[in-house]
Scaffold this active site. Sequence first.
Site: not given
Length: 218
Positions: A13, A93, A107, A109
């Site tokens: 989404s 990663l 990123n 979060h």
Amino acid sequence: MKSIVILISGRGSNMASLIDAAADGSLRARVAAVISNRPRAPGLEIAAGRGIPTRVVDHARHPDREAFDAALAEAIDAFSPDLVVLAGFMRILGDGFVARYAGRMMNIHPSLLPAFPGLDTHRRALGEGARIHGCTVHFVTPALDRGPIVAQAAVPVLDGDDADSLAARVLEQERRLYPLAVRWFAEGRLRLVDGRVALDAEQDAAASLISPRTRERR
Ligand code: GAR
């Protein structure tokens, strides 16, 4: 125009909100590709349906993290993106991979970092009795869910919330915040300088405390 590659693992989404913002011009960036580590991630179909090239780099088909990271980097670099955008990408990663994209990998979060790194953030926030929760966009560094913070949005925790209702309230903010942060990067207003975020943008937009809509509901 700058280009981004989006990495996903699931429903996508956040990815969809980025693709939509690219399509209506507000992202100021092009989505070059969507890459998933899970072959059945629902987000892959959404991306393909919107004309975005998709790739799968299946972690289960690589013997170790180094091999997976190398295959993922190869898939990303084939599109030469300016920015790598993790959107619900649920693999850890390696340090080499993170260093390769230093200052050009973000990123999102689902918590107000540094509170609640890791998984199950909504349940844990409820368990701690937090009254305010939210989401964070940050540059990726080797430490999990750490790294210089670009922007945050907060929502209230309401009486009667469960993890699902709280997640939905946070997700609404994620879908607003991530396109904004990527736009700042695409416009050259956001950089990492000596490991800190340098942002030439409205400071109040980078820290959005309790959105008007959630306030109305109280
Ligand atoms: C989002 O809530 C995102 O913040 C979270 O996964 C969800 C993905 O949803 N990411 C993490 O927990 C990363 N540590 P989506 O696939 O619908 O965007």
